[in-house]
Scaffold this motif. Structure first.
Motif, short mmCIF file in Angstrom:
data_model
loop_
_atom_site.label_atom_id
_atom_site.label_comp_id
_atom_site.label_asym_id
_atom_site.label_seq_id
_atom_site.Cartn_x
_atom_site.Cartn_y
_atom_site.Cartn_z
N UNK A 342 -36.54 -46.85 -25.58
CA UNK A 342 -35.26 -47.28 -25.04
C UNK A 342 -34.44 -48.07 -26.06
N UNK A 343 -34.93 -48.17 -27.30
CA UNK A 343 -34.26 -48.93 -28.35
C UNK A 343 -33.36 -48.02 -29.17
N UNK A 344 -32.18 -48.55 -29.54
CA UNK A 344 -31.23 -47.75 -30.32
C UNK A 344 -31.74 -47.45 -31.72
N UNK A 345 -32.55 -48.36 -32.29
CA UNK A 345 -33.05 -48.11 -33.63
C UNK A 345 -34.14 -47.04 -33.63
N UNK A 346 -34.68 -46.70 -32.45
CA UNK A 346 -35.67 -45.62 -32.33
C UNK A 346 -34.98 -44.32 -31.97
N UNK A 347 -34.11 -44.36 -30.96
CA UNK A 347 -33.40 -43.17 -30.48
C UNK A 347 -31.91 -43.50 -30.42
N UNK A 348 -31.13 -42.80 -31.20
CA UNK A 348 -29.68 -43.07 -31.22
C UNK A 348 -28.96 -42.40 -30.06
N UNK A 349 -29.47 -41.27 -29.60
CA UNK A 349 -28.81 -40.53 -28.51
C UNK A 349 -29.11 -41.18 -27.18
N UNK A 350 -28.05 -41.61 -26.47
CA UNK A 350 -28.22 -42.29 -25.19
C UNK A 350 -28.88 -41.39 -24.15
N UNK A 351 -28.55 -40.08 -24.19
CA UNK A 351 -29.12 -39.15 -23.20
C UNK A 351 -30.63 -39.07 -23.34
N UNK A 352 -31.12 -39.04 -24.59
CA UNK A 352 -32.56 -38.97 -24.82
C UNK A 352 -33.24 -40.26 -24.37
N UNK A 353 -32.58 -41.42 -24.65
CA UNK A 353 -33.16 -42.70 -24.22
C UNK A 353 -33.31 -42.74 -22.71
N UNK A 354 -32.28 -42.33 -21.99
CA UNK A 354 -32.35 -42.36 -20.53
C UNK A 354 -33.33 -41.34 -19.99
N UNK A 355 -33.40 -40.17 -20.64
CA UNK A 355 -34.35 -39.15 -20.18
C UNK A 355 -35.79 -39.67 -20.29
N UNK A 356 -36.14 -40.26 -21.44
CA UNK A 356 -37.49 -40.78 -21.62
C UNK A 356 -37.75 -41.97 -20.72
N UNK A 357 -36.76 -42.84 -20.57
CA UNK A 357 -36.94 -44.01 -19.73
C UNK A 357 -37.14 -43.65 -18.26
N UNK A 358 -36.45 -42.59 -17.83
CA UNK A 358 -36.54 -42.19 -16.41
C UNK A 358 -37.52 -41.05 -16.18
N UNK A 359 -38.18 -40.59 -17.24
CA UNK A 359 -39.14 -39.49 -17.11
C UNK A 359 -40.22 -39.76 -16.06
N UNK A 360 -40.86 -40.97 -16.04
CA UNK A 360 -41.87 -41.21 -15.00
C UNK A 360 -41.29 -41.16 -13.59
#
Length: 495
Positions: A342-360
């Motif tokens: 969920x960190x910007x320095x790991x994933x710059x794309x917001x869509x990918x961050x939210x997908x992984x965060x909400x995956x469970x």
């Protein structure tokens, strides 16, 4: 032939069965494994992962052998019933004197043990789906059957508590992301449940609000019958593999660029307790093997395929966990691994961050009603009396309520997913994965010898057919139980 429709449903090829088994085993437990790896040290974790994978494979072959033995007994009983019906129908056509003489001659000519017919490999072919509960009723005593259902129920309660905590926890972590750009948890930031999230609402308050919404939305399904559809299974499996692939690739890219923060120790025995429970939970499949393996069209090389599955799963768990512990610092790894991205320095794309965060949230929410209905039905089976029925209030209100309330209360009190998974796997998981298969295979062998003769050849016999392996599995299960209990007591004493 793949695609053929039978009483067990549509048959599929052995390689499709291999994929289904892989998807069944690789689930929620994999998301909690990286933190457990970091806590116990990479060398200890690797050794324990391989050893527990091997032990799980041993007991899986035990369950397959018991399934074949149960099929043989059911098939032989049907053959005997047909023989008796033929005898009765032919006897009614004769007078009483000839009836006595014919029955006497038939009894004299019939062998005491039809070893040749009973030893036929076709007798042990796995064609009927015999669930573990049915096998327990065939081979266990009444006390053993009750203990079996008790163990299954405790495990399912743990499963539901993990699911009920994981979804609100993921939602809380994503929605309480800090910073104006909502880039999530910073690398050096540690949050407590009492920290503010929305205005005056603390993080724990937001978590409990999400838990209440989760319960209100999915809890009512416990009062009805739910079936997992084929398309829902395909969708959740696809999302799982997309998420896992993204996390592994991102971690490898970060390590390759020299930005890896992790320096895991070789060994830290204080983290072994949770690691053990997580690994046991992550290899759990024994209770679902009858539904999974019975529809496989060709079972000639079933043991080899299962072994290949375990090798692939070990490789996958190792890849996921090692990339995680070398990409992130051990103290920054979260219970739910997806939330570390969920960190910007790991994933710059917001869509990918939210997908992984909400995956469970997506995957677990689809499984919660199914597990709840399974637990409710196990409660009904445990208290069921032959020929009896439950009053409407008991059937439709009491059983669903005692199914839903305890795991929600546990999730209300804690969202420590690593501990929930560890305790569930270490206790109930040990019973389902080790104790029950060991007793099943031992008692089914004795029963098969008595019923079908000592020369009966089970082509699905476990490679670990010596009695030593049964004793070793039970000894290991008992040792694990003592170790985990002692570790918990010592931890509480230090506190």
């Amino acid at each position: 032939m793949a695609g053929e429709i039978t009483e067990t449903g549509e048959l599929y090829s052995p390689y499709v069965g291999l994929v289904y088994m892989f998807n069944l085993i690789v689930g929620t437990g994999a998301l909690t494994m990286p933190k457990a790896f970091a806590s116990a040290g990479w060398l200890v974790s690797l050794f324990l992962l391989v050893f527990l994978g091997f032990m799980s494979f041993v007991t899986t072959t035990f369950v397959v052998e018991a399934m074949a033995a149960a099929n043989a007994q059911l098939r032989w009983k049907r053959m005997e019933n047909r023989q008796e019906e033929d005898d009765d129908s032919s006897s009614t056509a004769s007078d009483s004197d000839s009836l006595v003489q014919d029955n006497y001659e038939r009894a004299e000519k019939r062998p005491i043990l039809s070893v040749q017919r009973r030893g036929s490999p076709n007798l042990f072919e796995i064609t009927d789906r015999v669930e573990m509960g049915q096998m327990a009723s065939m081979f266990f005593s009444k006390v053993g059957v009750n203990l079996f259902y008790f163990c299954i129920i405790i495990y399912l309660y743990g499963d539901l508590a993990i699911y009920a905590a994981a979804v609100p926890f993921s939602l809380m972590q994503v929605s309480c992301a800090t910073g104006n750009d909502s880039c999530g948890v910073e690398a050096d930031t540690k949050y407590n449940d009492t920290d503010l999230c929305w205005g005056r609402l603390r993080r724990v308050d937001v978590y409990r609000i999400y838990l209440a919404v989760f319960t209100l939305l999915l809890g009512p399904f416990t009062f009805f019958d739910v079936q997992k559809t084929k398309y829902l299974q395909i969708l959740t499996s696809l999302m799982r593999w997309v998420a896992f692939t993204i996390m592994i690739v991102l971690a490898l890219v970060r390590i390759g660029r020299g930005h890896g923060e992790g320096h895991p120790p070789l060994a830290d025995l204080s983290g072994v307790r949770n690691l053990f429970g997580v690994c046991v939970y992550s290899f759990m499949c024994q209770h679902s093997l009858p539904s999974l393996l019975t529809p496989v069209s060709s079972k000639r090389h079933l043991t080899r395929l299962v072994f290949l599955d375990y090798v692939l799963i070990l490789a996958f768990y190792s890849l996921l966990s090692f990339t995680a512990i070398f990409c992130f610092r051990g103290d920054s790894l979260l219970d739910m691994y997806t939330l570390n991205f969920a960190r910007c320095d790991i994933v710059s794309a917001a869509a990918v961050r939210f997908f992984l965060g909400l995956f469970p949230v997506f995957t677990i929410s689809t499984n919660f009603p199914i597990i709840a209905v399974t637990l409710r039905n196990n409660w009904k089976t445990l208290f069921h009396r032959e020929g009896g029925t439950y009053p409407w209030v008991v059937d439709r209100v009491v059983f669903p309520t005692i199914t839903l309330v305890p795991p929600v209360l546990v999730a209300f009190c804690t969202h420590d997913l690593e501990s929930l998974v560890g305790i569930t796997g270490a206790y109930a998981g040990t019973g389902i994965q080790y104790v029950i298969p060991a007793f099943l295979v031992y008692l089914c062998r004795k029963d098969t010898q008595l019923a079908l003769g000592p020369r009966a050849a089970n082509q699905h016999r476990s490679p670990f057919h010596h009695t030593f392996w049964v004793g070793f599995v039970l000894l290991w299960a008992f040792s694990c139980f003592l170790f985990v209990t002692a570790n918990i007591v010592l931890s509480e004493t230090k506190i």
